[in-house]
Motif scaffolding. Structure first.
Motif, short mmCIF file in Angstrom:
data_model
loop_
_atom_site.label_atom_id
_atom_site.label_comp_id
_atom_site.label_asym_id
_atom_site.label_seq_id
_atom_site.Cartn_x
_atom_site.Cartn_y
_atom_site.Cartn_z
N SER A 8 0.77 -1.41 0.00
CA SER A 8 0.05 0.04 -0.04
C SER A 8 0.91 1.20 -0.02
O SER A 8 0.48 2.20 -0.26
CB SER A 8 -0.96 -0.01 1.30
N GLY A 9 2.10 1.18 0.37
CA GLY A 9 2.79 2.39 0.61
C GLY A 9 4.19 2.26 -0.04
O GLY A 9 4.44 1.98 -1.14
N THR A 10 5.25 2.55 0.98
CA THR A 10 6.70 2.74 0.47
C THR A 10 7.06 1.30 -0.31
O THR A 10 7.57 1.69 -1.31
CB THR A 10 7.47 2.89 1.82
N GLY A 11 6.80 0.21 0.39
CA GLY A 11 7.11 -1.02 -0.22
C GLY A 11 8.54 -1.23 0.08
O GLY A 11 9.12 -1.85 -0.87
N SER A 12 9.13 -0.79 0.97
CA SER A 12 10.53 -1.24 1.33
C SER A 12 10.68 -2.88 1.32
O SER A 12 11.50 -3.62 0.92
CB SER A 12 11.04 -0.64 2.62
N ASN A 13 9.68 -3.55 2.10
CA ASN A 13 9.72 -4.97 2.23
C ASN A 13 9.39 -5.76 0.73
O ASN A 13 10.27 -6.64 0.39
CB ASN A 13 8.63 -5.47 2.94
N ALA A 14 8.70 -5.01 -0.09
CA ALA A 14 8.33 -5.44 -1.56
C ALA A 14 9.58 -5.45 -2.25
O ALA A 14 10.14 -6.36 -2.83
CB ALA A 14 7.23 -4.75 -2.04
N GLN A 15 10.28 -4.24 -2.03
CA GLN A 15 11.65 -4.14 -2.88
C GLN A 15 12.81 -5.22 -2.51
O GLN A 15 13.30 -5.93 -3.40
CB GLN A 15 12.32 -2.69 -2.66
N LEU A 80 1.47 -10.26 1.13
CA LEU A 80 1.21 -9.04 1.64
C LEU A 80 2.54 -8.24 2.26
O LEU A 80 2.78 -8.76 3.32
CB LEU A 80 0.16 -9.14 2.67
N ALA A 81 2.95 -7.12 1.78
CA ALA A 81 4.15 -6.49 2.07
C ALA A 81 3.59 -5.20 2.47
O ALA A 81 4.08 -4.24 1.52
CB ALA A 81 5.28 -6.61 1.10
N GLY A 82 3.08 -5.03 3.72
CA GLY A 82 2.75 -3.50 4.00
C GLY A 82 1.40 -3.47 3.36
O GLY A 82 1.15 -2.11 2.80
N PHE A 83 0.40 -4.31 3.36
CA PHE A 83 -0.82 -3.96 2.61
C PHE A 83 -2.01 -3.72 3.57
O PHE A 83 -2.06 -4.52 4.51
CB PHE A 83 -1.38 -5.16 1.52
N ASN A 101 1.49 -12.79 5.21
CA ASN A 101 1.48 -11.53 5.75
C ASN A 101 2.53 -11.44 6.86
O ASN A 101 3.18 -12.25 7.38
CB ASN A 101 0.13 -11.13 6.27
N ILE A 102 3.19 -9.90 6.59
CA ILE A 102 4.18 -9.75 7.77
C ILE A 102 3.63 -8.65 8.79
O ILE A 102 2.89 -7.70 8.03
CB ILE A 102 5.47 -9.15 7.26
N HIS A 103 3.79 -8.87 9.86
CA HIS A 103 3.31 -7.91 10.91
C HIS A 103 4.40 -7.26 11.68
O HIS A 103 5.05 -8.36 12.34
CB HIS A 103 2.10 -8.54 11.89
N PRO A 104 4.67 -6.08 12.14
CA PRO A 104 5.54 -5.69 12.81
C PRO A 104 5.65 -5.37 14.09
O PRO A 104 5.76 -4.76 14.77
CB PRO A 104 5.51 -3.87 12.21
N ALA A 105 5.01 -6.73 14.87
CA ALA A 105 5.27 -6.96 16.10
C ALA A 105 4.98 -8.52 16.39
O ALA A 105 4.89 -9.45 15.67
CB ALA A 105 3.83 -6.18 16.77
N VAL A 169 12.70 -2.93 14.17
CA VAL A 169 11.73 -3.85 13.55
C VAL A 169 11.98 -4.08 12.13
O VAL A 169 11.94 -5.18 11.26
CB VAL A 169 10.26 -3.74 13.88
N GLN A 170 11.97 -2.88 11.42
CA GLN A 170 11.99 -2.81 10.08
C GLN A 170 13.36 -3.67 9.53
O GLN A 170 13.44 -4.35 8.56
CB GLN A 170 12.14 -1.64 9.24
N ALA A 171 14.52 -3.47 10.57
CA ALA A 171 15.77 -4.32 9.95
C ALA A 171 15.53 -5.78 9.88
O ALA A 171 15.71 -6.62 9.09
CB ALA A 171 16.79 -3.85 10.84
N LEU A 172 14.63 -6.36 10.87
CA LEU A 172 14.36 -7.91 11.01
C LEU A 172 13.41 -8.34 9.91
O LEU A 172 13.61 -9.25 9.13
CB LEU A 172 13.52 -7.98 12.19
N GLU A 173 12.39 -7.19 9.33
CA GLU A 173 11.74 -7.58 8.34
C GLU A 173 12.55 -7.63 7.06
O GLU A 173 12.24 -8.49 6.05
CB GLU A 173 10.65 -6.36 7.98
N HIS A 174 13.23 -6.68 6.72
CA HIS A 174 14.31 -6.72 5.55
C HIS A 174 15.04 -8.08 5.70
O HIS A 174 15.52 -8.38 4.46
CB HIS A 174 14.90 -5.39 5.39
#
Ligand code: GRF
Length: 190
Positions: A8-15, A80-83, A101-105, A169-174
């Motif tokens: 839905s947004g930046t898409g850093s995970n999608a990238q 789903l990467a930030g959808f 899906n990925i959830h930041p918690a 958290v984002q570092a873990l996602e990536h």
């Protein structure tokens, strides 16, 4: 194996996922979809020569257009990467245990409707949690309640701001999302 990514947004995970599978012999990101025609993720998809489409609420919830497009692209897994929209039941039924899906918690805490982005980290800090992290899970008909596939945690100190938690958290996602997807889609499905 063809994967479609919803963002839905930046898409850093999608990238990160597009980068990870760019040279993959058997897994391809065949489509990027967004509910937001301004989403940066659409330009990232262009850079990877991946077709990208956007849809409106009525298309997503009142028609089967998105399902038909996924079928046309022979998509077998949906990521789903930030959808930020709820997945319609009919889409879940067409991709049973195939939507990730990925959830930041660290679910089950800090999940549920409305708990996304900065709100999650704000709640974690306010609760005085000593760690947070990510949860990668399958999507079923109950929001943020599907089978948990993977979790990783990071420490939260008493002086951490929500932004600092978000960064950890984002570092873990990536680091984890793409390899966890690869493992999930490669193992004989339980
Ligand atoms: C991430 O925090 C992810 O956990 C959540 O939405 C955010 C997406 O960030 N689902 P980005 O658009 O991938 O940068």
């Amino acid at each position: 194996i063809n994967i479609a990514i919803f963002a839905s947004g930046t898409g850093s995970n999608a990238q990160k996922i597009m980068e990870y599978f760019a040279q993959h012999p058997s897994v391809r990101i065949s489509l990027v979809l967004s509910n937001n025609s301004q989403a940066k993720v659409l330009t990232v998809a262009q850079q990877f020569n991946i077709p990208a489409i956007t849809f409106t609420r009525s298309q997503f919830y009142e028609t089967d257009e998105v399902i038909h497009i996924l079928q046309k692209h022979q998509v077998t897994w949906v990521v789903l990467a930030g959808f930020l929209w709820l997945i319609p039941v009919n889409l879940i039924r067409h991709f049973p245990d195939k939507i990730v899906n990925i959830h930041p918690a660290l679910l089950p805490k800090y999940g549920g409707k409305g708990m996304y982005g900065a709100r999650v980290h704000q709640a974690v800090v306010e609760a005085g949690e000593v760690n947070s992290g990510i949860t990668i899970h399958l999507v079923n008909e109950e929001y943020d309640k599907g089978k948990i596939i993977f979790q990783a945690s990071c420490p939260v100190t008493s002086t951490d701001t929500p932004e600092e938690v978000a960064h950890k958290v984002q570092a873990l996602e990536h680091a984890h999302f793409a390899p966890v997807i690869e493992k999930l889609i490669s193992e004989p499905h339980l």
